[in-house]
Design an enzyme around this catalytic site. Structure first.
Site, PDB file in Angstrom:
ATOM      1  N   LYS A   1      -9.427   2.878  -1.934  1.00 25.26           N
ATOM      2  CA  LYS A   1      -9.677   2.417  -0.565  1.00 25.26           C
ATOM      3  C   LYS A   1     -10.895   3.125   0.018  1.00 25.26           C
ATOM      4  CE  LYS A   1      -7.171   2.017   3.867  1.00 25.26           C
ATOM      5  NZ  LYS A   1      -5.859   2.293   4.507  1.00 25.26           N
TER       6      LYS A   1
ATOM      7  N   GLU B   1       0.834  -1.203   0.000  1.00 19.03           N
ATOM      8  CA  GLU B   1       0.000   0.000   0.000  1.00 19.03           C
ATOM      9  C   GLU B   1       0.874   1.260   0.000  1.00 19.03           C
ATOM     10  OE1 GLU B   1      -3.399   1.885   3.047  1.00 19.03           O
ATOM     11  OE2 GLU B   1      -2.096   0.236   3.683  1.00 19.03           O
TER      12      GLU B   1
ATOM     13  N   CYS C   1      -5.746  -2.763   3.166  1.00 15.17           N
ATOM     14  CA  CYS C   1      -5.538  -2.589   4.602  1.00 15.17           C
ATOM     15  C   CYS C   1      -6.838  -2.578   5.404  1.00 15.17           C
ATOM     16  CB  CYS C   1      -4.726  -1.316   4.835  1.00 15.17           C
ATOM     17  SG  CYS C   1      -4.069  -1.163   6.516  1.00 15.17           S
TER      18      CYS C   1
END
Length: 355
Positions: free
Chosen positions: A319, A251, A352
């Site tokens: 995200k 990431e 994540c």
């Protein structure tokens, strides 16, 4: 006419008899219609979590792309309506089954959310069965998990709006029945028409092996996004040497260890970093997922970018679930959950906190 208790009783009986006689053809007609619907809809029944959110159902005798009949669900202008057609099919545990249906929607903003087919595996007692494979060992060692529902995927759509929904599944070894459910939920003034529905035994699909590689590396000591990108070339080379089909990088790899802000590290997609990784993906004939920081106009996103073996950006995922540090750093959350076709199957991404 003077009436006695007997004549009043007789009169009431006669009136009741006349009303019953008049009603009988209607009742017979209703029973015949119900029986006819059950017969022509081939055993499909309707269901809803609660009657107050139940949509309208109809069997359309000449519906479907070929005019062989269809199952309709209609929602009015009330929010939150939820209902489905349901039918149970016999299956043999361990065997493979091909589910197929076609469906056409009207006024459904998000079909993936509101219109779906679901398959549940059950035993002779109608109870859920366990999956044949092992489960998680971290919190339930030795415990076989329950077989999860199957959700057949949308395939191609024809010019008239009919979408094919199909997939192949292996029935769990203890399954004797499969419950097929066809839904319309959470869409106002909407309709779905299901047709050509089947669940038939089929051959096992050919084996498919996919080699995946993930790179766990935290860059440090560099000042620019380009320098960070170059640090990953040896890892990609090694993964390619081991014949990886897909390599997943960390990431925000262009930000980590540089001291840059999100805004300073952000770049357009496609952009310099995707161009660099595109060359490596094409050189090694593999898919790459790179975690970058994207700028689109004044907005900045934490993004995972999928690059194909042809050296082109196949798509990106922004995200959606942000920690406080990213919110306070001015990152905007994504709103979509795209799924991409690759040469080894469909691929989705999370980053994540999303997991």
């Amino acid at each position: 006419m003077k009436t006695t208790p007997f004549t009043r009783t007789k009169f009431r009986w006669c009136v009741s008899a006349v009303l019953l006689a008049l009603a009988s053809p209607f009742c017979a007609s209703m029973r015949a219609e119900s029986s006819d619907v059950n017969r022509t809809s081939e055993g499909w029944k309707t269901a809803s979590p609660r009657d107050e959110i139940r949509p309208a159902f109809e069997f359309k005798r000449d519906g479907g792309p070929a005019g062989h009949g269809s199952l309709l669900i209609r929602a009015d202008d009330r929010e939150g309506l939820d209902g489905h057609w349901v039918k149970t099919f016999p299956v043999e545990g361990g065997h493979y089954y091909h589910f197929r249906a076609t469906r056409r929607v009207t006024n459904v903003a998000a079909p993936r959310r509101s219109v779906l087919a679901r398959i549940l595996w059950r035993d002779d007692n109608g109870q859920p069965v366990h999956r044949d494979g092992p489960g998680a060992t971290s919190y339930a060692p030795g415990e076989a998990p329950v077989a999860e529902p199957e959700y057949p995927a949308d395939r191609h759509s024809d010019p008239s709006g009919w979408t094919e929904v199909e997939d192949v599944y292996q029935a769990p070894s203890r399954a004797t029945h499969a419950i097929v459910e066809l839904y319309l939920r959470w869409a106002t003034r909407a309709q779905v028409e299901w047709s050509e529905i089947s669940l038939a035994e089929t051959n096992a699909p050919p084996p498919r092996k996919v080699r995946l590689a993930s790179v766990h590396f935290r860059p440090s000591g560099k000042k620019t996004a380009a320098e960070n990108c170059r640090l990953f070339a040896p890892f990609i080379d090694e993964a390619a040497h081991q014949k990886a089909d897909l390599v997943v990088l960390p990431e925000t790899l262009t930000l980590c260890g540089t001291g840059l802000s999100y805004a300073d590290a952000a770049e357009p997609i496609p952009g310099p970093s995707t161009d660099y990784f595109a060359e490596l993906a094409k050189q090694h004939d593999l898919y790459l997922v790179a975690g970058l920081v994207e700028r689109e106009r004044h907005l900045i996103y934490n993004v995972a970018v999928l690059i194909g073996p042809d050296g082109k950006v196949q798509g990106k995922y922004r995200k959606a679930t942000l920690p406080r540090s990213e919110i306070e750093g001015g990152i905007t959350p994504g709103e979509e959950y795209p799924v991409f076709d690759t040469r080894f199957g469909k691929l989705g991404m999370m980053v994540c906190y999303d997991g």
